[in-house]
Design a protein around this motif. Structure first.
Motif, PDB file in Angstrom:
ATOM      1  N   GLN A   1       0.851  -1.205   0.000  1.00 41.89           N
ATOM      2  CA  GLN A   1       0.000   0.000   0.000  1.00 41.89           C
ATOM      3  C   GLN A   1       0.881   1.249   0.000  1.00 41.89           C
ATOM      4  O   GLN A   1       0.638   2.190  -0.755  1.00 41.89           O
ATOM      5  CB  GLN A   1      -0.931  -0.009   1.229  1.00 41.89           C
TER       6      GLN A   1
ATOM      7  N   ASP B   1      -0.957  -3.938  -4.156  1.00 42.11           N
ATOM      8  CA  ASP B   1      -1.854  -3.172  -3.285  1.00 42.11           C
ATOM      9  C   ASP B   1      -3.300  -3.442  -3.698  1.00 42.11           C
ATOM     10  O   ASP B   1      -3.667  -3.155  -4.839  1.00 42.11           O
ATOM     11  CB  ASP B   1      -1.519  -1.667  -3.435  1.00 42.11           C
TER      12      ASP B   1
ATOM     13  N   THR C   1     -11.779   0.464   4.132  1.00 39.59           N
ATOM     14  CA  THR C   1     -10.639   1.249   3.647  1.00 39.59           C
ATOM     15  C   THR C   1     -10.696   2.677   4.192  1.00 39.59           C
ATOM     16  O   THR C   1     -11.760   3.306   4.207  1.00 39.59           O
ATOM     17  CB  THR C   1     -10.634   1.254   2.105  1.00 39.59           C
TER      18      THR C   1
ATOM     19  N   TYR D   1      -4.891   2.320   4.405  1.00 36.72           N
ATOM     20  CA  TYR D   1      -5.015   0.865   4.299  1.00 36.72           C
ATOM     21  C   TYR D   1      -6.478   0.438   4.341  1.00 36.72           C
ATOM     22  O   TYR D   1      -7.350   1.179   4.812  1.00 36.72           O
ATOM     23  CB  TYR D   1      -4.309   0.171   5.470  1.00 36.72           C
TER      24      TYR D   1
END
Ligand code: TPP
Length: 452
Positions: free
Chosen positions: A170, A177, A197, A188
């Motif tokens: 990420q 990712d 998220t 994240y």
């Protein structure tokens, strides 16, 4: 014109309906007394305040006349247990795992902060000083509980099993990712780990969490055999000034949603100290105002955080569901982010003082040392191993290709629209016409992915 008697009866009937439906909505939280007002009754029967007694003293309530809510702690900054009823509920091995999770975050933070300064990644935010809040809460939530974060909860991801490779993918926006490199570093998310998220606009996750909590409650009602779950949501004391905080708390209270609101009160919102953020008794005092069970805890004490969260989870699932607020008191030891120099607005000595005086890692470490679980040699070994692991994944992630260029157009909607397809075609033509201007080789599949 209606007779007085009829009007009174109708008023009484409608007040009774309001009171009954309110009681039903709140579960057993509040019980309405009879709506009939006796002569000389001490209580008002206003539907808006069911338990208010009459008074003939003209008195404005003054916040100063209330004591600040206390801060619950189990272990003090010397690692000494101050709550005699406390018994650790986990094995030596599990305690060491929690400590190592916190240590991992603090080591990853140092390495990534420096890497940003060297220009190797665009942005970073550390959670130094706040590791116990995220690791501690996570360790007593059920892995299937749904979580929403702000951005300083790396410890929760780590404790839930997010791998070093996932963190690095990420941060470097590479092809591994799951967010396909679209978000800034530290945003994240993990469907597998039930963590939504992260997004930048502050506090927007709060009413979403109330909604998710409500959904979890309905799922359980529809399928009583299913596992009871809560939603947990993290936010800073600065974010709590957003309108969305108010919306979330009130929705969760009135709809009795099983949501644990976890506020990290670290004293600052970028350069804004709490004195300029609010004038009440922190965030905890607001919970009471919404009719929400609330506790303030010492956020540098992982044991206090764990005990409070365990109890909060139990409460949140009581009576079919209700919200709980935890205000964890900590101190933001670090700069706000790599874009901030905090010594422009606070004294270096204040920060150094906090670092020396109190820290969630040293506190747990001292406690572990008195139990014989930890010593200098183990500390060194753990630090070396974690550092190596971060550096190994760091360089692997840095070398990986970026996601395919085409992904830039995908997921805007469920399917590519004709407009997006046309834009993709246009980009392809630009790259064909000016090949030297674009580093397409860095992206998986190069320009060949640009076809619908
Ligand atoms: C709606 C909105 N307003 C402003 C910002 C800019 N901003 C990003 S972080 C931040 C401070 C938040 O402070 P706090 O909630 O206390 O969390 P902390 O950074 O201390 O962990 C601000 C103002 C934003 N991201 N979203």
């Amino acid at each position: 014109m209606k007779s007085r008697m009829l009007q009174r009866v109708q008023l009484r009937a409608s007040t009774a309906t309001v009171a009954r439906s309110r009681v039903a909505a709140l579960g057993s939280v509040r019980a309405a007394s009879s709506v009939s007002q006796r002569p000389n009754s001490e209580f008002v029967q206003f539907p808006g305040a069911l338990k208010s007694a009459f008074t003939h003293s003209l008195n404005f309530e003054n916040p100063e006349s209330y004591k600040a809510l206390p801060t619950y702690r189990v272990v003090d900054q010397h690692g000494v247990v101050v709550d005699s009823s406390f018994e650790p509920d986990i094995s030596e091995q599990q305690v060491v795992k929690l400590y190592k999770d916190m240590l991992f975050i603090s080591i990853m933070d140092l390495i990534m902060f420096d890497a940003q300064r060297q220009g190797r990644l665009s942005f970073y935010m550390v959670s130094a000083g706040e590791e116990a809040v995220s690791v501690g809460t996570s360790s007593v939530l059920d892995p299937e509980d749904v979580v929403f974060c702000q951005y300083r909860e790396q410890g929760l991801f780590k404790e839930r099993g997010f791998t070093t490779k996932e963190f690095m993918s990420q941060l470097f926006s590479n092809r591994n990712d799951p967010g396909k490199g679209r978000n800034m570093p530290i945003h994240y998310g993990s469907k597998k780990l039930n963590v939504h998220t992260i997004s930048s606009p502050l506090a927007t996750q709060l009413p979403q969490a109330s909604g998710a909590g409500y959904a979890l409650k309905l799922q359980k009602l529809q399928n009583p055999e299913s596992k009871a779950r809560v939603c947990a949501v993290f936010f800073g004391e600065g974010a709590a000034s957003e309108g969305d905080f108010h919306a979330a708390m009130n929705i969760a209270a009135t709809r009795s949603c099983p949501v644990i609101f976890i506020c990290r009160n670290n004293g600052y919102a970028i350069s804004t100290p709490t004195l300029e953020q609010y004038r009440g008794d922190g965030i905890a005092s607001r919970g009471i105002g919404y009719g929400i069970d609330t506790i303030r805890v010492d956020g540098n004490d992982i044991w206090a955080v764990r005990e409070a969260t365990k109890k909060a989870r139990e409460l949140a699932l009581q009576d079919g569901g209700k919200p709980v607020l935890i205000e964890a008191m900590t101190y933001r030891v670090s700069h706000h982010s790599t874009s901030d120099d905090s010594f422009a607005y606070r004294a270096r000595v204040e920060v150094e003082d906090w670092k020396r005086r109190d820290n969630p890692l040293t506190r747990l470490r001292k406690w572990m040392e008195t139990k014989g679980y930890w010593d200098e040699a183990k500390e060194k070994e753990a630090r070396d191993a974690l550092r190596k692991e971060v550096l190994r994944e760091f360089s692997a992630a840095e070398r990986e290709k970026k996601p395919a260029i085409k992904t830039m157009f995908e997921d805007v909607y469920d399917e590519l629209t004709p407009g997006l397809k046309a834009q993709m075609q246009e980009l392809r033509e630009l790259i064909d016409n000016y090949p030297d201007e674009y580093d397409v080789g860095e992206f998986e599949g190069g320009k060949e992915t640009l076809k619908s």
